[in-house]
Design a protein around this motif. Structure first.
Motif, PDB file in Angstrom:
ATOM      1  N   ALA A 173       0.174  69.670  38.801  1.00 33.14           N
ATOM      2  CA  ALA A 173      -0.137  69.929  40.054  1.00 33.14           C
ATOM      3  C   ALA A 173      -0.244  71.782  40.532  1.00 33.14           C
ATOM      4  CB  ALA A 173       1.137  69.691  40.986  1.00 33.14           C
ATOM      5  N   SER A 174       0.521  72.129  39.418  1.00 32.23           N
ATOM      6  CA  SER A 174       0.045  73.679  39.528  1.00 32.23           C
ATOM      7  C   SER A 174      -0.639  74.571  38.555  1.00 32.23           C
ATOM      8  CB  SER A 174       1.641  74.388  39.121  1.00 32.23           C
ATOM      9  OG  SER A 174       2.199  74.043  37.905  1.00 32.23           O
ATOM     10  N   ALA A 175      -1.506  73.710  37.891  1.00 27.69           N
ATOM     11  CA  ALA A 175      -2.587  74.116  37.062  1.00 27.69           C
ATOM     12  C   ALA A 175      -3.522  75.126  37.680  1.00 27.69           C
ATOM     13  CB  ALA A 175      -3.200  73.138  36.216  1.00 27.69           C
ATOM     14  N   GLN A 176      -3.635  76.376  37.062  1.00 25.95           N
ATOM     15  CA  GLN A 176      -4.898  77.379  37.550  1.00 25.95           C
ATOM     16  C   GLN A 176      -5.861  77.422  36.393  1.00 25.95           C
ATOM     17  OE1 GLN A 176      -4.743  78.865  40.682  1.00 25.95           O
ATOM     18  NE2 GLN A 176      -2.938  77.477  40.937  1.00 25.95           N
ATOM     19  N   PRO A 177      -7.010  77.675  36.897  1.00 27.15           N
ATOM     20  CA  PRO A 177      -8.105  77.836  36.119  1.00 27.15           C
ATOM     21  C   PRO A 177      -8.076  79.090  35.139  1.00 27.15           C
ATOM     22  CG  PRO A 177      -8.919  78.647  38.027  1.00 27.15           C
ATOM     23  CD  PRO A 177      -7.739  77.723  38.323  1.00 27.15           C
ATOM     24  N   ALA A 178      -8.565  78.918  33.998  1.00 28.56           N
ATOM     25  CA  ALA A 178      -8.790  79.972  33.225  1.00 28.56           C
ATOM     26  C   ALA A 178      -9.089  81.252  33.727  1.00 28.56           C
ATOM     27  CB  ALA A 178      -9.539  79.672  31.722  1.00 28.56           C
ATOM     28  N   GLY A 179      -8.264  82.508  33.404  1.00 23.24           N
ATOM     29  CA  GLY A 179      -8.441  83.591  34.150  1.00 23.24           C
ATOM     30  C   GLY A 179      -7.403  83.928  35.124  1.00 23.24           C
ATOM     31  N   GLY A 180      -6.707  82.855  35.666  1.00 27.13           N
ATOM     32  CA  GLY A 180      -5.706  82.965  36.529  1.00 27.13           C
ATOM     33  C   GLY A 180      -4.227  83.329  35.795  1.00 27.13           C
TER      34      GLY A 180
END
Length: 200
Positions: A173-180
């Motif tokens: 639910a809290s995953a952000q894309p690479a670079g975040g």
């Protein structure tokens, strides 16, 4: 042959564009027009490969789940290979922890995995569940931990599996894309330290 390769490249572009959109906006907030624009293909090309949005969501989910299953199996196998001959010296619970770290990295790096998780959370595809691509491996590891008496007396392996599912659900639910900023990646080890040592 060239046209088949071109068609496959188009299909892969559509899958990646759709994964990014589904992961960020959910099924209801994603339009086929925006996906086709992001992929740089016409709506006709999109509907040739995926006649409906639910077909596209199903393909994204299947791809993300396949990546997840392969990664989890790879981690479990690699840790098993790292043991001392016939004597299994790697604690089973450490393998479970390794699986959760692999899932956290995958959610951070792969849009199709993030999309598969979100589509499952939204029940977009009914009973199709991204958790089924990794949870059976964890269940098997924890059952083994129970048989080997690696868990404290009275600890039910099924409860540890449930705790792991809750933990991974939070990661998804809290995953952000690479670079975040993948703060969940940095904190995951600390969370497991508390679980293993106890809060009191």
């Amino acid at each position: 042959m060239v046209s088949q390769e071109r068609a496959e490249r188009t299909r892969q572009r559509l899958l990646q564009a759709a994964a990014t959109e589904f992961a960020q906006h959910g099924y209801g907030g994603t339009s086929l027009q925006r996906i086709s624009s992001a992929a740089g293909v016409t709506m006709g090309a999109l509907t040739f490969h995926f006649p409906t949005k639910i077909d596209l969501a199903g393909a994204v989910h299947a791809h993300g789940s396949a990546l997840t299953r392969a990664a989890v199996e790879h981690v479990a196998a690699a840790q098993a290979d790292a043991t001392d001959g016939d004597h299994d010296t790697t604690p089973v619970l450490q393998r479970v922890i390794g699986v959760t770290h692999a899932l956290a990295r995958l959610l951070h790096e792969e849009a199709t995995v993030r999309a598969a998780g979100r589509l499952s959370r939204e029940r977009t595809l009914g009973q199709v569940d991204w958790n089924d691509s990794w949870l059976p491996c964890v269940d098997e590891l924890l059952e083994r931990a129970g048989r080997k008496k690696e868990l404290r007396a009275g600890v039910d392996p099924a409860i540890v599996a449930l705790l792991t599912r809750y933990l991974v659900s939070g990661l998804e639910a809290s995953a952000q894309p690479a670079g975040g900023c993948p703060s969940h990646l940095r904190k995951l080890g600390e969370v497991w330290d508390v679980v293993l040592s106890g809060a009191t």
